[in-house]
Design a protein around this motif. Structure first.
Motif, mmCIF file in Angstrom:
data_model
loop_
_atom_site.group_PDB
_atom_site.id
_atom_site.type_symbol
_atom_site.label_atom_id
_atom_site.label_comp_id
_atom_site.label_asym_id
_atom_site.label_seq_id
_atom_site.Cartn_x
_atom_site.Cartn_y
_atom_site.Cartn_z
ATOM 1 N N LEU A 295 0.849 -1.199 0.000
ATOM 2 C CA LEU A 295 0.000 0.000 0.000
ATOM 3 C C LEU A 295 0.884 1.249 0.000
ATOM 4 O O LEU A 295 0.627 2.203 -0.735
ATOM 5 C CB LEU A 295 -0.938 0.008 1.213
ATOM 6 N N VAL A 296 1.925 1.200 0.823
ATOM 7 C CA VAL A 296 2.895 2.296 0.844
ATOM 8 C C VAL A 296 3.550 2.420 -0.533
ATOM 9 O O VAL A 296 3.689 3.507 -1.084
ATOM 10 C CB VAL A 296 3.978 2.050 1.934
ATOM 11 N N GLY A 297 3.918 1.268 -1.100
ATOM 12 C CA GLY A 297 4.585 1.258 -2.402
ATOM 13 C C GLY A 297 3.736 1.890 -3.492
ATOM 14 O O GLY A 297 4.197 2.744 -4.251
ATOM 15 N N LYS A 298 2.462 1.489 -3.535
ATOM 16 C CA LYS A 298 1.562 2.026 -4.584
ATOM 17 C C LYS A 298 1.336 3.523 -4.389
ATOM 18 O O LYS A 298 1.246 4.291 -5.346
ATOM 19 C CB LYS A 298 0.208 1.297 -4.530
ATOM 20 N N TYR A 299 1.272 3.913 -3.133
ATOM 21 C CA TYR A 299 1.070 5.337 -2.814
ATOM 22 C C TYR A 299 2.286 6.153 -3.295
ATOM 23 O O TYR A 299 2.137 7.201 -3.935
ATOM 24 C CB TYR A 299 0.882 5.471 -1.303
ATOM 25 N N VAL A 327 -0.710 -6.675 1.636
ATOM 26 C CA VAL A 327 -1.481 -6.327 0.429
ATOM 27 C C VAL A 327 -2.743 -5.538 0.744
ATOM 28 O O VAL A 327 -3.426 -5.054 -0.163
ATOM 29 C CB VAL A 327 -1.831 -7.584 -0.399
ATOM 30 N N ALA A 328 -3.096 -5.451 2.029
ATOM 31 C CA ALA A 328 -4.283 -4.673 2.433
ATOM 32 C C ALA A 328 -4.197 -4.392 3.925
ATOM 33 O O ALA A 328 -3.399 -5.012 4.637
ATOM 34 C CB ALA A 328 -5.557 -5.452 2.120
ATOM 35 N N TYR A 329 -4.997 -3.423 4.385
ATOM 36 C CA TYR A 329 -5.134 -3.196 5.829
ATOM 37 C C TYR A 329 -6.570 -3.559 6.210
ATOM 38 O O TYR A 329 -7.513 -3.220 5.485
ATOM 39 C CB TYR A 329 -4.941 -1.719 6.195
ATOM 40 N N LYS A 330 -6.704 -4.208 7.367
ATOM 41 C CA LYS A 330 -8.041 -4.455 7.900
ATOM 42 C C LYS A 330 -8.295 -3.392 8.958
ATOM 43 O O LYS A 330 -7.455 -3.185 9.848
ATOM 44 C CB LYS A 330 -8.067 -5.856 8.531
ATOM 45 N N HIS A 331 -9.423 -2.704 8.839
ATOM 46 C CA HIS A 331 -9.721 -1.662 9.811
ATOM 47 C C HIS A 331 -11.209 -1.657 10.133
ATOM 48 O O HIS A 331 -12.032 -1.435 9.248
ATOM 49 C CB HIS A 331 -9.284 -0.283 9.273
ATOM 50 N N LYS A 332 -11.533 -1.952 11.380
ATOM 51 C CA LYS A 332 -12.930 -1.996 11.831
ATOM 52 C C LYS A 332 -13.804 -2.819 10.877
ATOM 53 O O LYS A 332 -14.847 -2.352 10.410
ATOM 54 C CB LYS A 332 -13.489 -0.579 11.956
ATOM 55 N N GLY A 333 -13.343 -3.983 10.538
ATOM 56 C CA GLY A 333 -14.126 -4.868 9.677
ATOM 57 C C GLY A 333 -14.052 -4.549 8.186
ATOM 58 O O GLY A 333 -14.554 -5.295 7.361
ATOM 59 N N ASN A 334 -13.404 -3.431 7.832
ATOM 60 C CA ASN A 334 -13.269 -3.096 6.402
ATOM 61 C C ASN A 334 -11.883 -3.479 5.893
ATOM 62 O O ASN A 334 -10.910 -3.442 6.642
ATOM 63 C CB ASN A 334 -13.440 -1.581 6.183
ATOM 64 N N ILE A 335 -11.834 -3.802 4.607
ATOM 65 C CA ILE A 335 -10.544 -4.084 3.972
ATOM 66 C C ILE A 335 -10.136 -2.851 3.164
ATOM 67 O O ILE A 335 -10.861 -2.427 2.264
ATOM 68 C CB ILE A 335 -10.652 -5.319 3.053
ATOM 69 N N LEU A 336 -9.000 -2.275 3.518
ATOM 70 C CA LEU A 336 -8.509 -1.101 2.776
ATOM 71 C C LEU A 336 -7.412 -1.540 1.822
ATOM 72 O O LEU A 336 -6.465 -2.197 2.227
ATOM 73 C CB LEU A 336 -7.957 -0.049 3.740
#
Ligand code: IMP
Length: 412
Positions: A295-299, A327-336
């Motif tokens: 995610l950092v890389g793509k940013y 490949v993703a962050y999980k945050h409060k049940g959401n996939i970022l």
């Protein structure tokens, strides 16, 4: 936008929180360049170069100093501690590297770090863990329009009028005299060189996530470490920057405070820290270690417009059994799936990892992509797929020659 191949100039940008190994990559690229121009930061940076049987750490002087007959430029985007710069010049001299106005030019519009900036940083900087070098306070004065430019520093009628009553005045007046021959119109020099098709490396310090606008604010430095900083920090049009190379480590590191989703805290983290010698070049502080974060890389690819990647320290992963890529962050049940600069989310998210197998063969002597172990190639390919950018350079050790060029079309 099509990727520029065979460029005349390249901006070299850190993709993370600094310490990606930009010094080594700039030194490697500098062999073919005429000018190496640094565009941001100050002596908070530490660029380590190992070549010609010497190991040199520079903080302000650009990483092209190891070669003769190249012009190194310290751009207007920097803040300069005159005492440190003079010490650095003397230290290079001791190492047989002669610095003169022939190979070093300092922008007349760079700002000067004075003793009260350092004192203030040491008091106030602990909140975010700054390097304590006066960087933030000097940039603050610049933005508040009460800073001191190099051209005003070396003109004693101006310097004395503003600081003649201060305790440091006499000492600093001496530094001003010593630095005077180096001070020049560097924007003019660079633009003329670009018009004459000279090969130029625009050298960034720190990295994308430490950028004052695009980083993990407030845990950032005070300058523009992203590709746009090359334009403002040197006085060149965005249309003249032909290509951008992002530098990232095979794993991630961060010094100072602030969120770090893929941080590894256990034994594996300590092993990587030890093998990778992850201690700051400027302050000697331990660097926190983490897994590759796509995610950092793509940013970083997005905000800098990265054409190709130089991936460093791949050798440090040798003997690490399983490699993880976030490949993703999980945050409060959401996939970022995309990076965010929200500190709240970054501090409270869980990384989602893919796992890849490691390798055991020593790769420090490998000099061609084909000879890398299959699992190392798989790791590199997965990063290329996730970031959608080719890897042009792979570094397998600190020495200049420990470098694999995978795609030469992205080099100057
Ligand atoms: P400052 O740049 O000294 O104001 O520090 C602000 C933040 O940036 C701190 O977390 C520092 O550790 C970090 N930082 C500044 N320069 C570098 C660098 O060159 N490499 C890594 N971290 C840096």
């Amino acid at each position: 936008m099509a990727r520029q191949t065979n460029p005349s100039n390249i901006a070299v940008i850190g993709m993370e929180w600094g310490d990606e190994g930009k010094g080594k990559i700039v030194d490697f690229l500098a062999e073919k360049a005429d000018i190496i121009a640094r565009f941001n930061g100050g002596n908070n940076a530490g660029h380590t170069i190992e070549a010609n049987n010497k190991k040199i750490v520079v903080h302000l002087v650009p990483s092209g100093v190891m070669y003769k007959n190249k012009l190194n430029i310290v751009g207007n985007g920097l803040v300069i501690d005159p005492k440190t710069l003079l010490q650095e010049i003397k230290n290079l001299d001791k190492n047989g590297i002669k610095i003169s106005p022939q190979n070093l030019a300092i922008s007349e519009n760079a700002h000067v770090i004075l003793p009260h900036h350092i004192a203030e940083d040491r008091q106030a900087g602990s909140r975010i863990g700054t390097t304590g070098r006066g960087i933030g306070p000097a940039y603050t004065d610049k933005a508040a329009r009460i800073g001191l430019r190099m051209q005003d520093f070396i003109d004693d009628s101006i310097f004395k009028k503003r600081f003649g009553e201060e305790e440091f005045y006499r000492e600093y007046k001496g530094y001003a005299e010593e630095l005077k021959p180096f001070v020049n119109d560097t924007a003019g020099i660079i633009n003329t060189a670009i018009d004459n098709n000279k090969k130029i490396i625009f050298e960034g310090a720190q990295g994308t996530l430490l950028d004052v606008d695009h980083g993990t604010y407030p845990f950032v430095t005070s300058s523009s470490a992203t590709a746009g900083g090359a334009c403002t920090g040197l006085g060149i049009s965005p249309r003249k920057v032909q290509s951008v190379m992002g530098v990232c480590k095979a794993y991630k590191t961060r010094v100072g405070n602030g969120p770090f989703p893929t941080e590894i805290t256990g034994a594996v983290g300590q092993k990587i820290q030890k093998i990778g010698r992850e201690f700051g070049a400027t302050t000697g502080r331990e660097r926190r270690v983490g897994w590759f974060d796509a995610l950092v890389g793509k940013y970083a690819v997005m905000v800098n417009g990265i054409d190709s990647i130089a991936l460093t320290k791949l050798d440090v992963f040798t003997t690490i059994d399983k490699l993880k890529i976030c490949v993703a962050y999980k945050h409060k049940g959401n996939i970022l799936k995309d990076f965010t600069t929200s500190i709240k989310i970054l501090q409270n998210c869980q990384p989602v990892y893919e796992e890849l197998d490691g390798w055991w063969d020593d790769i420090t002597k490998v000099r061609s992509y084909d000879r890398l172990p299959n699992n190392a190639k798989k790791y590199l390919r997965r990063i290329e797929e996730l970031l959608k950018v080719p890897i042009s350079i792979i570094s397998v050790g600190p020495k200049r020659e420990q470098t694999i060029v995978a795609r030469s079309e992205f080099l100057v």
